[in-house]
Design an enzyme around this catalytic site. Sequence first.
Site, PDB file in Angstrom:
ATOM      1  CB  SER A 143      -2.673  -0.237  -2.644  1.00 43.66           C
ATOM      2  OG  SER A 143      -3.523   0.399  -1.711  1.00 43.66           O
ATOM      3  CG  HIS A 156      -1.572   1.371   1.387  1.00 43.15           C
ATOM      4  ND1 HIS A 156      -2.675   1.766   0.675  1.00 43.15           N
ATOM      5  CD2 HIS A 156      -1.216   2.451   2.143  1.00 43.15           C
ATOM      6  CE1 HIS A 156      -2.985   3.008   0.993  1.00 43.15           C
ATOM      7  NE2 HIS A 156      -2.118   3.449   1.884  1.00 43.15           N
ATOM      8  CD  GLU A 213      -4.377   6.659   2.166  1.00 42.49           C
ATOM      9  OE1 GLU A 213      -4.409   5.829   1.235  1.00 42.49           O
ATOM     10  OE2 GLU A 213      -3.449   6.697   2.997  1.00 42.49           O
ATOM     11  CG  HIS A 233       0.874   6.662  -0.217  1.00 38.03           C
ATOM     12  ND1 HIS A 233      -0.015   7.707  -0.237  1.00 38.03           N
ATOM     13  CD2 HIS A 233       0.375   5.770   0.674  1.00 38.03           C
ATOM     14  CE1 HIS A 233      -1.005   7.475   0.623  1.00 38.03           C
ATOM     15  NE2 HIS A 233      -0.786   6.291   1.181  1.00 38.03           N
TER      16      HIS A 233
END
Length: 287
Positions: free
Chosen positions: A199, A134, A180, A139
């Site tokens: 993700s 993730h 997010e 990111h």
Amino acid sequence: MKVPCTQTSTSGLRGEYEGAAADYSVGQDWHAYTPEMHERWRRLHARQSALVERHACRSFRDGLARLDCAGGIPRFEDANAILRPATGWRLVAVPGFIPDDVFFDHLAHRRFPVTRWIREEHELDYLVEPDVFHDFFGHVPMLLDPAIADFLELYGKAGARAMAMGALEMLARLYWYTIEFGLVREDDVLKVFGAGIMSSASETLHSIGDGQVPRLPFEPVRIMRTGYMIDRFQQIYFVLESLPQLIGELVGRDFGPIYEQWRAAPALPAGQCLPGETLIPFPGART
Ligand SMILES: [Fe+2]
């Protein structure tokens, strides 16, 4: 995910915190990853890359290509050699969730905390805690985008004041619905830039392809008033017209009066639209 308002406790969470520095940084200990862990990464990467090609925004696709991390769990130092000259960011390994003030301080200094452990076989699609897939896959590609790079530093610098004013949840929602779970319109098509979506294979398809979920234009105050759930698909998404819009609408803006006006009010339920709000038309994506 990095969820600042839930980072105050490390009890019950995975990750080896013993031996961490005061800022919760640890060595990545890359040699400790087993062949099975690298193979799991390769499968996660391959599955998600197929969706990235179709649904990720241009910056994400470009960033992921530059990181060239399909072959196994990447070494953070290799990524830093790409990040630092590009946008001044660098990765620091952490055991897992870290306290809010520490998280904000890392971001304010262009250090992005990346969890070092990888998820188990039975949780390939989604887990509440951030893992290396993730944090890195979701990111790090966007840290190469100048607008996102600037926004994250601004966000980190805003943290202390939000905490002091009792408005941490409001600020956290801004992160949640952008970094997010943010969408952006490119060439009139909805694209993904949020790491929580990128993700997760199933959330990618939900965010882009579900005609029932409301999608609203990006509006910072509306976002800061909107609640969210961390253990299910999002019930609302917010859509940027471009990535620079994110920083353009926030830099130089005084959040204090916004906090004062709304911090005591109950959060708007996710999925509930207000009178007069105009949804982003669907289909906005080509699947
Ligand atoms: Fe995250």
